[in-house]
Design an enzyme around this catalytic site. Sequence first.
Site, PDB file in Angstrom:
ATOM      1  N   PHE A 108      -5.722 -40.740  -7.975  1.00  0.00           N
ATOM      2  CA  PHE A 108      -4.577 -42.163  -7.485  1.00  0.00           C
ATOM      3  C   PHE A 108      -3.764 -41.846  -6.456  1.00  0.00           C
ATOM      4  O   PHE A 108      -3.164 -40.886  -7.046  1.00  0.00           O
ATOM      5  CB  PHE A 108      -3.827 -42.942  -8.900  1.00  0.00           C
ATOM      6  CG  PHE A 108      -3.286 -44.456  -8.262  1.00  0.00           C
ATOM      7  CD1 PHE A 108      -3.687 -45.262  -7.821  1.00  0.00           C
ATOM      8  CD2 PHE A 108      -1.643 -43.513  -7.418  1.00  0.00           C
ATOM      9  CE1 PHE A 108      -3.152 -46.993  -7.572  1.00  0.00           C
ATOM     10  CE2 PHE A 108      -1.892 -45.141  -6.805  1.00  0.00           C
ATOM     11  CZ  PHE A 108      -1.576 -46.435  -6.767  1.00  0.00           C
ATOM     12  N   ASP A 149      -1.998 -33.610  -4.910  1.00  0.00           N
ATOM     13  CA  ASP A 149      -0.788 -35.026  -4.567  1.00  0.00           C
ATOM     14  C   ASP A 149      -0.209 -34.601  -6.093  1.00  0.00           C
ATOM     15  O   ASP A 149      -0.772 -34.382  -7.053  1.00  0.00           O
ATOM     16  CB  ASP A 149      -2.164 -35.702  -4.541  1.00  0.00           C
ATOM     17  CG  ASP A 149      -0.812 -37.451  -4.936  1.00  0.00           C
ATOM     18  OD1 ASP A 149      -0.062 -36.917  -5.454  1.00  0.00           O
ATOM     19  OD2 ASP A 149      -1.431 -38.506  -4.754  1.00  0.00           O
ATOM     20  N   LYS A 178       8.320 -39.669  -5.889  1.00  0.00           N
ATOM     21  CA  LYS A 178       8.773 -39.935  -7.196  1.00  0.00           C
ATOM     22  C   LYS A 178      10.015 -39.577  -7.849  1.00  0.00           C
ATOM     23  O   LYS A 178      11.470 -39.602  -6.793  1.00  0.00           O
ATOM     24  CB  LYS A 178       7.481 -40.303  -8.414  1.00  0.00           C
ATOM     25  CG  LYS A 178       6.833 -40.756  -7.792  1.00  0.00           C
ATOM     26  CD  LYS A 178       6.045 -40.974  -9.140  1.00  0.00           C
ATOM     27  CE  LYS A 178       4.273 -41.995  -8.978  1.00  0.00           C
ATOM     28  NZ  LYS A 178       4.309 -42.795  -9.880  1.00  0.00           N
TER      29      LYS A 178
HETATM   30  N1  PLP Z   1      -0.316 -39.804  -5.826  1.00  0.00           N
HETATM   31  C1  PLP Z   1      -0.134 -40.292  -7.470  1.00  0.00           C
HETATM   32  C2  PLP Z   1      -0.930 -38.931  -8.433  1.00  0.00           C
HETATM   33  C3  PLP Z   1       1.030 -41.091  -7.671  1.00  0.00           C
HETATM   34  O1  PLP Z   1       1.075 -41.027  -8.971  1.00  0.00           O
HETATM   35  C4  PLP Z   1       1.456 -42.134  -6.723  1.00  0.00           C
HETATM   36  C5  PLP Z   1       2.036 -43.131  -7.684  1.00  0.00           C
HETATM   37  O2  PLP Z   1       1.537 -43.307  -9.134  1.00  0.00           O
HETATM   38  C6  PLP Z   1       1.085 -42.244  -5.739  1.00  0.00           C
HETATM   39  C7  PLP Z   1       0.356 -41.192  -4.876  1.00  0.00           C
HETATM   40  C8  PLP Z   1       1.989 -43.769  -4.443  1.00  0.00           C
HETATM   41  O3  PLP Z   1       3.403 -43.533  -4.792  1.00  0.00           O
HETATM   42  P1  PLP Z   1       3.678 -44.649  -4.664  1.00  0.00           P
HETATM   43  O4  PLP Z   1       3.519 -45.492  -5.210  1.00  0.00           O
HETATM   44  O5  PLP Z   1       5.610 -44.171  -4.260  1.00  0.00           O
HETATM   45  O6  PLP Z   1       3.163 -44.420  -2.850  1.00  0.00           O
END
Ligand code: PLP
Length: 395
Positions: A136, A221, A250
């Site tokens: 994700f 990520d 986050k």
């Molecule tokens: N990357 C990862 C691993 C995530 O868990 C998330 C959100 O859950 C995101 C990217 C996307 O982040 P945002 O909701 O702040 O755009």
Amino acid sequence: MDRISKLTDQNTFQTYKRYPVTLVRGDGARVWDVTGKKYLDFLSGIAVCNLGHCHPAVVAAAKQQLDRLIHVSNFFYTEPQAELAALLAENSFADKIFFCNSGAEANEAAIKLARKYKYDHTDPRCYEIITMGYSFHGRTFATLSATGQEKFHQGFEPLLPGFKHVPFDDFDALEAAVTDMTCAILLEPIQGEGGVNIPSEGYLKRVRDLCDEKDILLIFDEVQVGMGRTGKLFSYEHFGVEPDIMTLAKALAGGLPAGAMLASKKIARSFSPGTHASTFGGNPVVMAAGSAVLREMTTTGVLDNCARVGDYFYSRLNALQKRYPHIIKEIRGKGLIIGMELEIAGKPILQKCLEKGLIINCTRDVILRFLPPITIQEKEVDECLQILTDIFREL
Ligand code: PLP
């Protein structure tokens, strides 16, 4: 329904399936709803309030900055942005930081930087990025295209070209997917939304070696598993492997909206003036809160606390699995990101937890996910376990 939830449902897009609970206050690992009911929060706003709700150092830093300077454009320098960038550089593999406002934006920046770097140094046709199944990365078009879960793609095709998905933790599949057009490999060192998936021993090291051998950029990520969640500041530290580019968001600013993309000096050079920007990125109030978070994580015992309490929670959940093997299939985790894969549907259990004053989450229908503040103590874990045990006993 109370006035607030009615007003919200009448006037906002229905993109979220909300619980019939309106939260009004938070302190540490607790939140309170509008009726005064107290909850133990083992979700932390989905890995955002890692230091707990309204951590005093974060509140003080943001309040102080609110009184001095709230916003200026990135045409100017500000002290809070300078300070957080220096702290991140000092405590990570990276030399350079680009600030934005969310995880999707941080990944968007990483994808653009990887393509631009290859455009500058290799071949403009070398733009393909390999990502993982059950990953994700966000909801913007590039990050949605990078996300390896079809359920998020439905209704939005055609997606952005240039993304290939291979199963997570399958090195042979990854190696077979690499071509002369491969620009980068983007992955979460531990998958969060995909169900708390931990790579097997040596996998990330082999991925790093493959990237070095084929001149491919490695992007981690760490939006969910960075910022202390696993018991280290960044999860890559567990695996003895450093990326070329990393994304954070986050928990970065303790609950204020922040994102960051980090890279080495050599790669960062490809983002020259005018190639990328964000109006709110590096906002002084958010940066001041971020520095407070970083200082707390690097100068107190909070990371050790995460590792210790995480081990305790993990072993107690494993004991629960042995008691209820017909309900609990497996426990997976690192520090205080823990997944419990069930043999039964997770949603009804989530509902019961909420009734009993415990907030957790469920991914992929059968995986309960625990993301408590990394500041919690054993007694809060015991409280959570008591609620879970009561529910499993009733089942
Ligand atoms: N990357 C990862 C691993 C995530 O868990 C998330 C959100 O859950 C995101 C990217 C996307 O982040 P945002 O909701 O702040 O755009």
